[in-house]
Motif scaffolding. Structure first.
Motif, short mmCIF file in Angstrom:
data_model
loop_
_atom_site.label_atom_id
_atom_site.label_comp_id
_atom_site.label_asym_id
_atom_site.label_seq_id
_atom_site.Cartn_x
_atom_site.Cartn_y
_atom_site.Cartn_z
N ARG A 174 41.58 55.14 -108.85
CA ARG A 174 40.16 55.46 -108.87
C ARG A 174 39.85 56.64 -107.96
O ARG A 174 40.53 56.85 -106.94
CB ARG A 174 39.32 54.25 -108.44
CG ARG A 174 39.39 53.10 -109.42
CD ARG A 174 38.50 51.95 -108.99
NE ARG A 174 38.51 50.87 -109.97
CZ ARG A 174 37.69 50.81 -111.00
NH1 ARG A 174 36.80 51.77 -111.20
NH2 ARG A 174 37.74 49.80 -111.85
N TRP A 175 38.83 57.40 -108.34
CA TRP A 175 38.38 58.55 -107.56
C TRP A 175 37.04 58.24 -106.92
O TRP A 175 36.17 57.62 -107.54
CB TRP A 175 38.27 59.79 -108.45
CG TRP A 175 39.58 60.34 -108.89
CD1 TRP A 175 40.27 60.02 -110.02
CD2 TRP A 175 40.39 61.30 -108.20
NE1 TRP A 175 41.46 60.70 -110.09
CE2 TRP A 175 41.55 61.51 -108.98
CE3 TRP A 175 40.25 62.01 -107.00
CZ2 TRP A 175 42.56 62.38 -108.61
CZ3 TRP A 175 41.25 62.88 -106.64
CH2 TRP A 175 42.38 63.06 -107.43
N PHE A 176 36.87 58.69 -105.68
CA PHE A 176 35.65 58.43 -104.92
C PHE A 176 35.12 59.74 -104.34
O PHE A 176 35.89 60.68 -104.09
CB PHE A 176 35.91 57.45 -103.77
CG PHE A 176 36.38 56.09 -104.22
CD1 PHE A 176 35.47 55.06 -104.40
CD2 PHE A 176 37.72 55.85 -104.48
CE1 PHE A 176 35.88 53.82 -104.82
CE2 PHE A 176 38.15 54.60 -104.90
CZ PHE A 176 37.23 53.58 -105.07
N ILE A 177 33.81 59.80 -104.14
CA ILE A 177 33.18 60.95 -103.51
C ILE A 177 32.40 60.47 -102.29
O ILE A 177 31.72 59.43 -102.34
CB ILE A 177 32.26 61.70 -104.48
CG1 ILE A 177 31.64 62.93 -103.79
CG2 ILE A 177 31.17 60.80 -105.05
CD1 ILE A 177 30.92 63.87 -104.73
N ALA A 178 32.52 61.18 -101.18
CA ALA A 178 31.82 60.84 -99.94
C ALA A 178 31.06 62.07 -99.46
O ALA A 178 31.60 63.18 -99.43
CB ALA A 178 32.82 60.37 -98.87
N PHE A 179 29.80 61.87 -99.10
CA PHE A 179 28.99 62.98 -98.59
C PHE A 179 27.96 62.44 -97.61
O PHE A 179 27.77 61.23 -97.48
CB PHE A 179 28.29 63.71 -99.75
CG PHE A 179 27.30 62.86 -100.51
CD1 PHE A 179 25.96 62.86 -100.18
CD2 PHE A 179 27.74 62.06 -101.55
CE1 PHE A 179 25.06 62.07 -100.86
CE2 PHE A 179 26.84 61.28 -102.25
CZ PHE A 179 25.50 61.28 -101.90
N LYS A 180 27.28 63.33 -96.92
CA LYS A 180 26.28 62.96 -95.92
C LYS A 180 24.91 63.50 -96.32
O LYS A 180 24.81 64.59 -96.86
CB LYS A 180 26.64 63.51 -94.54
CG LYS A 180 27.90 62.94 -93.94
CD LYS A 180 28.18 63.55 -92.58
CE LYS A 180 29.44 62.99 -91.95
NZ LYS A 180 29.72 63.61 -90.63
N TYR A 181 23.89 62.71 -96.03
CA TYR A 181 22.53 63.19 -96.20
C TYR A 181 21.64 62.47 -95.19
O TYR A 181 22.01 61.41 -94.65
CB TYR A 181 22.03 62.97 -97.64
CG TYR A 181 21.75 61.54 -98.01
CD1 TYR A 181 20.43 61.07 -98.07
CD2 TYR A 181 22.77 60.66 -98.32
CE1 TYR A 181 20.15 59.77 -98.41
CE2 TYR A 181 22.50 59.36 -98.67
CZ TYR A 181 21.19 58.91 -98.71
OH TYR A 181 20.93 57.61 -99.05
N GLU A 182 20.48 63.02 -94.90
CA GLU A 182 19.63 62.52 -93.84
C GLU A 182 18.66 61.46 -94.36
O GLU A 182 18.09 61.59 -95.44
CB GLU A 182 18.83 63.66 -93.21
CG GLU A 182 19.69 64.64 -92.43
CD GLU A 182 18.86 65.71 -91.74
OE1 GLU A 182 17.65 65.78 -92.03
OE2 GLU A 182 19.42 66.45 -90.92
#
Length: 311
Positions: free
Chosen positions: A55-63
């Motif tokens: 499986r592929w995952f995406i991780a990111f940041k937001y406020e």
């Protein structure tokens, strides 16, 4: 690219260039990618895409705005263990899922199956894939339990007191290394460090030499040493009988910097009233308290979403 993950960056922080419509995300040079789970509709500057098992995952940041919390939350002492993942000083317990222990037999069977397959064959690839999925399942169960535990503690308590456990030293005990690793003790402390900031609470790390398991939480008598196999605390002074971990958690809650702990008596009759709160200076027991302060109303949250199977 490093291992099974890579980093993508587009635009600037002021003008982020990676967009999404809730169900898809547009990545530079890749284009639109469908998501297995819904995504908050917002733009961001960079992300990390990784693969775990198939499986592929995406991780990111937001406020986001800092969550509101009550200032009247109680103080709690927490004893981390193997039998129960956590025992609170108020009597509550958090069960240890013991994911690795429950699935170790199946894992050994899959490992033997991999070793019997011819290297480079499709059957070996299938066996490796099944083993990787099981490892991922064990990891996810452990992470889920620790996240639920640390979020509950940070959200509902103004101060959390835990022991400064020397995990590396515990892992040298070959009889307990597997069980200790299955608890995720280091990850428990790491998550509490940033979650206490998010919920405006404080994390206090108790001196690792504080004999929380040897002091009676009722009369504060300092008894003789207790081997790990003894799971019930019995006070020879007042007759108090209670679970060993609960007794330790209550002693951890009353700990403070500079607390005076007299030497234990092998006869278990020494009076240690000062261990229950009389502040006496003792440089050998002065341990700095780790304080977590929050000055901002904005925090960063990292999301990891399933992009679906690679096949």
């Amino acid at each position: 690219m490093s291992g099974d993950s890579f980093y993508l960056e587009q635009g600037t922080k002021a003008k982020p260039g990676i967009n999404n419509d809730g169900k898809r995300i547009k990545l530079p040079k890749i284009g639109w990618v469908r998501l297995h789970e819904p995504l908050p509709i917002t733009a961001f500057h960079n992300c990390v895409i990784s693969r775990k098992a198939d499986r592929w995952f995406i991780a990111f940041k937001y406020e986001i705005e800092q969550p509101a919390t009550s200032p009247d939350r109680p103080i709690v002492g927490v004893d981390i263990g193997i039998k129960e993942l956590a025992v609170y000083s108020n009597g509550q317990t958090f069960a240890n899922p013991k994911a690795y222990r429950r699935m170790s037999r199946k894992m050994k069977r899959l490992q033997r199956r991999v070793s019997k397959r011819v290297k480079g064959s499709n059957n070996r690839k299938k066996a490796v894939s099944k083993l990787a999925k099981l490892h991922l399942k064990v990891s996810n169960i452990r992470k889920d339990a620790i996240h639920k535990l640390t979020t509950y503690l940070a959200k509902n308590h103004i101060e959390i007191k835990i022991e400064d456990l020397q995990v590396k030293a515990f892992l040298k005990n070959h009889k307990l290394a597997g069980a200790i690793s299955d608890c995720g003790m280091y990850e428990f402390k790491r998550q509490l460090e940033y979650k206490t900031q998010n919920f405006s609470s404080k994390l206090t790390v108790v001196d690792r030499f504080f004999p929380s398991s040897q002091i009676c939480s009722s009369c504060c008598n300092h008894r003789h040493k207790m081997p790990l196999k003894v799971r019930v605390f019995e006070c020879p002074n007042c007759g108090n009988i209670q679970d060993r971990d609960l007794n330790a958690a209550r002693n951890i809650e009353r700990w403070f910097e500079g607390i005076f702990i007299p030497e234990r008596s092998e006869l278990a009759v020494s009076s240690t009233v000062s261990a229950c709160g009389v502040d006496k200076s003792d440089s050998s027991h002065a341990i700095a308290t780790v304080k977590q302060e929050v000055n901002t109303k904005i925090t960063h949250v990292q999301l990891s979403l399933d992009l679906g199977s690679s096949g």
